[in-house]
Design a protein around this motif. Structure first.
Motif, mmCIF file in Angstrom:
data_model
loop_
_atom_site.group_PDB
_atom_site.id
_atom_site.type_symbol
_atom_site.label_atom_id
_atom_site.label_comp_id
_atom_site.label_asym_id
_atom_site.label_seq_id
_atom_site.Cartn_x
_atom_site.Cartn_y
_atom_site.Cartn_z
ATOM 1 N N THR A 463 0.825 -1.207 0.000
ATOM 2 C CA THR A 463 0.000 0.000 0.000
ATOM 3 C C THR A 463 0.859 1.256 0.000
ATOM 4 O O THR A 463 0.612 2.203 -0.758
ATOM 5 C CB THR A 463 -0.928 0.009 1.230
ATOM 6 O OG1 THR A 463 -1.696 -1.195 1.249
ATOM 7 C CG2 THR A 463 -1.873 1.200 1.198
ATOM 8 N N ILE A 752 -5.734 -0.564 -1.278
ATOM 9 C CA ILE A 752 -6.251 -0.478 0.092
ATOM 10 C C ILE A 752 -7.509 -1.317 0.264
ATOM 11 O O ILE A 752 -7.652 -2.042 1.255
ATOM 12 C CB ILE A 752 -6.507 0.999 0.470
ATOM 13 C CG1 ILE A 752 -5.179 1.737 0.614
ATOM 14 C CG2 ILE A 752 -7.316 1.093 1.759
ATOM 15 C CD1 ILE A 752 -5.314 3.206 0.945
ATOM 16 N N SER A 753 -8.429 -1.223 -0.700
ATOM 17 C CA SER A 753 -9.681 -1.981 -0.566
ATOM 18 C C SER A 753 -9.422 -3.480 -0.557
ATOM 19 O O SER A 753 -10.036 -4.217 0.223
ATOM 20 C CB SER A 753 -10.652 -1.614 -1.690
ATOM 21 O OG SER A 753 -10.097 -1.936 -2.953
ATOM 22 N N ILE A 756 -7.804 -4.377 2.831
ATOM 23 C CA ILE A 756 -8.801 -4.381 3.910
ATOM 24 C C ILE A 756 -9.666 -5.636 3.827
ATOM 25 O O ILE A 756 -9.979 -6.280 4.839
ATOM 26 C CB ILE A 756 -9.676 -3.109 3.841
ATOM 27 C CG1 ILE A 756 -8.858 -1.860 4.189
ATOM 28 C CG2 ILE A 756 -10.886 -3.225 4.766
ATOM 29 C CD1 ILE A 756 -8.430 -1.766 5.622
ATOM 30 N N ILE A 780 -8.814 2.596 12.275
ATOM 31 C CA ILE A 780 -8.730 2.783 10.819
ATOM 32 C C ILE A 780 -8.151 4.163 10.492
ATOM 33 O O ILE A 780 -7.318 4.309 9.592
ATOM 34 C CB ILE A 780 -10.118 2.603 10.169
ATOM 35 C CG1 ILE A 780 -10.571 1.136 10.267
ATOM 36 C CG2 ILE A 780 -10.099 3.049 8.714
ATOM 37 C CD1 ILE A 780 -9.733 0.161 9.486
ATOM 38 N N GLU A 783 -4.464 4.191 11.149
ATOM 39 C CA GLU A 783 -3.777 3.463 10.085
ATOM 40 C C GLU A 783 -3.629 4.337 8.846
ATOM 41 O O GLU A 783 -2.590 4.316 8.174
ATOM 42 C CB GLU A 783 -4.543 2.171 9.752
ATOM 43 C CG GLU A 783 -4.367 1.069 10.770
ATOM 44 C CD GLU A 783 -4.913 -0.266 10.285
ATOM 45 O OE1 GLU A 783 -4.878 -0.500 9.062
ATOM 46 O OE2 GLU A 783 -5.364 -1.067 11.125
ATOM 47 N N SER A 784 -4.679 5.100 8.549
ATOM 48 C CA SER A 784 -4.610 6.018 7.398
ATOM 49 C C SER A 784 -3.486 7.032 7.585
ATOM 50 O O SER A 784 -2.743 7.344 6.642
ATOM 51 C CB SER A 784 -5.942 6.754 7.230
ATOM 52 O OG SER A 784 -7.004 5.850 7.045
ATOM 53 N N TYR A 787 -0.159 5.307 7.078
ATOM 54 C CA TYR A 787 0.052 5.113 5.638
ATOM 55 C C TYR A 787 0.539 6.415 4.984
ATOM 56 O O TYR A 787 1.508 6.440 4.216
ATOM 57 C CB TYR A 787 -1.257 4.677 4.952
ATOM 58 C CG TYR A 787 -1.570 3.206 5.025
ATOM 59 C CD1 TYR A 787 -0.624 2.247 4.664
ATOM 60 C CD2 TYR A 787 -2.831 2.766 5.428
ATOM 61 C CE1 TYR A 787 -0.932 0.895 4.719
ATOM 62 C CE2 TYR A 787 -3.143 1.419 5.488
ATOM 63 C CZ TYR A 787 -2.189 0.488 5.134
ATOM 64 O OH TYR A 787 -2.485 -0.847 5.176
ATOM 65 N N SER A 837 -7.816 8.193 3.525
ATOM 66 C CA SER A 837 -8.917 8.144 4.494
ATOM 67 C C SER A 837 -10.212 7.666 3.846
ATOM 68 O O SER A 837 -10.911 6.815 4.394
ATOM 69 C CB SER A 837 -9.120 9.533 5.112
ATOM 70 O OG SER A 837 -7.969 9.954 5.797
ATOM 71 N N MET A 840 -9.876 3.940 2.991
ATOM 72 C CA MET A 840 -9.940 3.111 4.203
ATOM 73 C C MET A 840 -11.366 3.064 4.745
ATOM 74 O O MET A 840 -11.876 1.995 5.107
ATOM 75 C CB MET A 840 -9.002 3.675 5.266
ATOM 76 C CG MET A 840 -7.517 3.565 4.926
ATOM 77 S SD MET A 840 -6.877 1.887 5.112
ATOM 78 C CE MET A 840 -6.669 1.795 6.868
ATOM 79 N N SER A 844 -13.551 -0.253 4.882
ATOM 80 C CA SER A 844 -13.900 -0.756 6.206
ATOM 81 C C SER A 844 -15.399 -0.752 6.450
ATOM 82 O O SER A 844 -15.911 -1.541 7.251
ATOM 83 C CB SER A 844 -13.190 0.065 7.283
ATOM 84 O OG SER A 844 -13.588 1.429 7.216
#
Length: 861
Positions: A463, A752-753, A756, A780, A783-784, A787, A837, A840, A844
């Motif tokens: 990522t 990312i998708s 996840i 989440i 984590e963003s 990243y 963001s 994610m 999520s």
């Protein structure tokens, strides 16, 4: 088809979502390569057609060749079409009312010449014999002299001659306006022959005739059979093949046949990617290599992530194959086979999507450029077999490179590890250790999020890698496009007006007001200029002047040549707003004489051929600049006064040209000019009016109809060509940026998708031990942030390195300082966190809906 390949196809069908995600990733990558290649070839093809429509199609010009040399050019294997032409000369136009255009300019073409050059007949026909004539309708419109088809015209044709300072005669052509001074015309017309013609046609004013040309172009027929042994003509050649060897071939042909002068249509040839300028050639090759490398890396990253995630998902499937006897080679080939299947589906679709996307884009663009700036040609989809082949080769190579590492990884996985799925995550205390500072500052959710990233290191790295590539792509391409545009502007003459007007009349102000009030005048400025000098401290002079002769210093100072320019009130107010300075500070009402200093010079270096932008002076706002009037005959200097520097800028107002090395442009108000310049020097002040017009030719005609001695210099064609090129280049480069941005966003969302989605079991486990929805959202979000920070730490330094390499490539032909695009970097920083963001949260949100029991039972997607 062997059993392993059959199982691979079955696996692809069963995991439709993952297969579709991979196919879409490859399609996007192929579409990007196709779009970039098509955009480039289509843009160059448009510029070729536009140039040919305005200037005619030709590649090489052999000047002043005799009959024997003409035969050699005609019989040369490289010659496809041959245009024979000759400038017969000038003749006085009886009854002309235009003081700046007193002549007829007679030019002759052979039959091919009338085909190759844009000549639009509005009435009658083209000449077919040497005594027939095609005249310009501009004669009737502007000179008020009426000629009709069938009229006989007898004229005395000669050469325009001006004697230079050494007493030698200089022959003037159409590129040189009428030569005059305060006493009148300084050129003469030497008669050489009497010619009689019958007018057989009327044409529109040729687009290749300069607006300031002193003669109205009229055309006659050149009969090749009538060329005598000692006659000289111009041989203009259209080549069979336009390639880089044409320069060498033409020069060798000229040398072999003792042809003294050979020229090339460099403006057209550069749209074929050809130039005989070694510095420019190096620049083009370097930039092409850098941009293609960036695109290739972006494509590989996009496809690699898709296949890497695919192999990660298939690890259990590969382990099962291994448990029933599949060899390393079979497992490796299984991944290569998957890549081949994906490629066979994706490459054709990607090429079609890329072409459709660019085609639709062109439909919208054409509505903009058709009516803008006189662009007569449409931007059409230019698809060449070579571009499609190159796209396929690049795409196949990209897929191979993208599958190679995942294939090696697949071949090495053991059956037990693959079935247990222990290869991706290998935990030790040290691996997932996090700083207590993170927990204290952001809470337990941030610590869990960071541990999740450390546990899934490869997915996390994939990522981050996608984000880094996206950052590099956007910043590199945007920097490339902005610098190309800057380079183009620097290479142009810096002309920001259509018409320059000057006069020797006493009522200059009233005359200028009358001209400025004409209906087609869109914008204007009138200014007054006087040449002065100044003495600048050694430490403040331009860097280029540091290599000076010590004798040129006076008390540790260097003499600068000052162009003191006063703008009219309205123009100065606009200019002051543009550069951010208080206009009232410049009026001199406070008792101070304040000025704006243009501290940047732009010029073409004669030795290196580079277009250069440099600081003209090293100084600061608030300092004073002494001004002197120098009598160049006696060398005496008169100290006028000092001006206080109110602002420093690199922006030039309309009509003001760069002073060059050792010079300085100083902008003041009319009031300050009066205060500075003494009465005895008023005659040295020259007044000019600069205009932008919606119809420059009509405006020129109306100005020339006014009474008085008025010199009109209309350069709308030059300005039009420059603005067309800048407009089309802007469309190209901003379209490129938009394309790269969309690809980057798609790349990030895809990575990312998918990442996840692969963590469903992990999220289900966290929920099962009590993590609340609020805590999950916080995790989440953190984590963003992780990243984004990690990708920026890598992406920004690498981007700056790539940008510097692009800058160095441009420096082969240009010279301006390297500037980091801080605004673009701010966009990138904001964009990274926003995109990450959104990706994610979007991904999520789907995971949140999963049942905890189903999530814990989930093996793979």
């Amino acid at each position: 088809m062997n059993i392993v390949n059959k199982l691979t196809i079955r696996h692809l069908k069963q995991n439709k979502r993952r297969t579709l995600v991979t196919i879409i990733g490859v399609i996007i990558s192929v579409a990007m390569v196709t779009a970039v290649a098509t955009l480039g070839t289509s843009f160059l093809e448009l510029m070729q057609r536009q140039n040919i429509a305005k200037e005619g199609e030709w590649h090489v010009l052999y000047k002043d060749v005799n009959k024997e040399q003409l035969e050699a050019v005609k019989n040369d294997e490289a010659t496809k079409k041959l245009v024979i032409s000759s400038d017969i000369g000038y003749a006085m136009l009886d009854g002309s009312q235009n003081e700046n255009k007193p002549y007829l300019f007679v030019k002759e073409y052979n039959t091919q010449g009338f085909k190759q050059f844009p000549i639009e007949v509005s009435e009658g026909r083209l000449p077919k014999s040497v005594n027939e004539l095609l005249i310009s309708e501009a004669i009737d419109k502007n000179a008020k002299v009426t000629y009709k088809i069938g009229d006989q015209l007898t004229i005395q044709v000669g050469k325009r001659i001006q004697e230079n300072s050494e007493g030698q005669d200089t022959i003037l052509d159409q590129s040189r306006p009428l030569q005059t001074d305060d006493d009148g015309r300084t050129e003469t017309l030497k008669k050489t022959e009497t010619r009689s013609f019958t007018i057989v046609g009327i044409m529109k004013r040729p687009t290749w005739e300069p607006a300031w040309a002193p003669g109205y172009t009229i055309l006659t027929y050149l009969d090749e059979k009538m060329i005598k042994a000692n006659d000289t003509v111009n041989a203009t050649v259209v080549l069979n093949k336009v390639n880089k060897s044409l320069f060498t071939h033409a020069e060798e042909l000229a040398k072999k046949n003792k042809i003294e002068s050979v020229a090339f249509n460099n403006e057209l040839l550069r749209y074929y990617g050809l130039t005989n300028n070694s510095s420019l050639r190096t620049t083009l090759y370097s930039l092409t290599a850098i941009i293609m490398a960036v695109i290739m890396i972006g494509s590989i990253s996009l496809i690699y992530n898709a296949f890497a995630i695919s192999v990660s998902e298939r690890s259990r499937h590969l382990g099962m194959l291994s448990s029933v006897g599949a060899t390393k080679k079979q497992k490796r080939n299984s991944v290569f086979f998957e890549g081949m299947v994906i490629g066979l589906i994706s490459i054709p679709i990607g090429i079609i999507c890329g072409l459709i996307g660019i085609g639709i884009t062109f439909l919208f663009i054409n509505t903009i450029i058709e009516g803008a700036l006189g662009v007569t040609e449409k931007l059409t989809l230019s698809v060449t077999p070579l571009s499609i082949i190159i796209t396929c080769v690049i795409s196949m190579l990209t897929i191979f490179i993208s599958t190679y590492l995942p294939a090696l990884k697949a071949s090495r996985v053991s059956a037990i590890d693959a079935i247990r799925q222990t290869t991706d995550i290998k935990l030790t205390g040290k691996t997932v250790k996090t700083s207590t500072f993170i927990r204290k500052l952001f809470g337990i959710e941030a610590e869990i999020g960071l541990k999740n990233l450390k546990r899934n290191k490869r997915r996390y790295q994939a990522t981050v890698f996608s984000l880094v590539i996206s950052i590099i792509l956007f910043l590199s391409v945007s920097f490339f496009t902005s610098n190309i545009k800057k380079s183009m502007e620097l290479s142009q003459a810096g002309v920001n007006y259509d018409i320059q007007v000057s006069t020797q009349e006493e009522n200059t102000l009233e005359l200028f007001k009358s001209i400025a009030s004409l209906e087609d005048v869109a914008e204007y400025t009138w200014l007054k200029e006087i040449s002065l000098t100044s003495w600048i401290d050694k430490k403040d002079i331009a860097d280029e002047l540091e290599i000076y002769d010590e004798s040129s210093l006076k008390d540790g100072k260097y003499q600068y040549f000052i162009t003191l320019t006063a703008l009219d009130e309205k123009s100065l107010q606009k200019y002051a707003r543009e550069i951010g300075v208080d206009y009232h500070q410049l009026t001199g009402d406070s008792g101070k004489q304040s000025a704006i200093i243009i501290d940047t010079i732009q010029y073409e270096d004669g030795d290196s051929g580079k277009f250069v932008e440099r600081k003209a002076i090293h100084t600061k706002v608030g300092k004073s600049l002494p001004l002197y009037y120098q009598d160049w005959e006696t060398g005496a200097e008169d100290d006028l006064n000092k001006v206080e520097i109110a602002a420093l800028t690199d922006t030039f107002p309309m009509g003001v040209h760069s002073a060059g090395v050792g010079g300085l442009n100083v902008i003041v108000s009319e009031q300050v000019l009066k205060q500075l310049v003494k009465n005895q020097y008023q005659n040295d002040i020259h007044s000019y009016l600069y205009l932008k017009s919606s119809d420059p030719l009509k405006t020129q005609q109306k100005i020339e109809e006014m009474k008085g001695s008025i010199q009109v210099y209309n350069i709308y064609q030059q300005r039009q060509n420059e603005e067309q090129l800048l407009l089309l280049m802007s469309v190209f480069v901003y379209g490129f940026i938009a394309l790269i941005t969309l690809i980057s966003v798609a790349n990030i969302f895809n990575t990312i998708s998918t990442s996840i989605s692969l963590r469903k079991r992990e999220f289900a486990m966290l929920k099962s031990v009590g993590m609340t929805p609020k805590g999950f959202n916080k995790m989440i979000n953190y984590e963003s942030i992780f990243y984004g920070i990690k990708s920026l730490l890598f992406g920004l330094p690498i981007s700056i390195i790539v940008m510097y390499l692009i800058h160095m490539a441009l420096m082969n032909s240009f010279s301006f300082s390297f500037a980091i695009p801080w605004l673009n970097i701010l966009y990138v920083i904001t964009g990274v966190f926003v995109i990450v963001s959104i990706a994610m949260l979007y991904s999520s949100s789907k995971v949140k809906k999963e049942n905890i029991i189903d999530g814990l039972k989930q093996e793979s997607i």
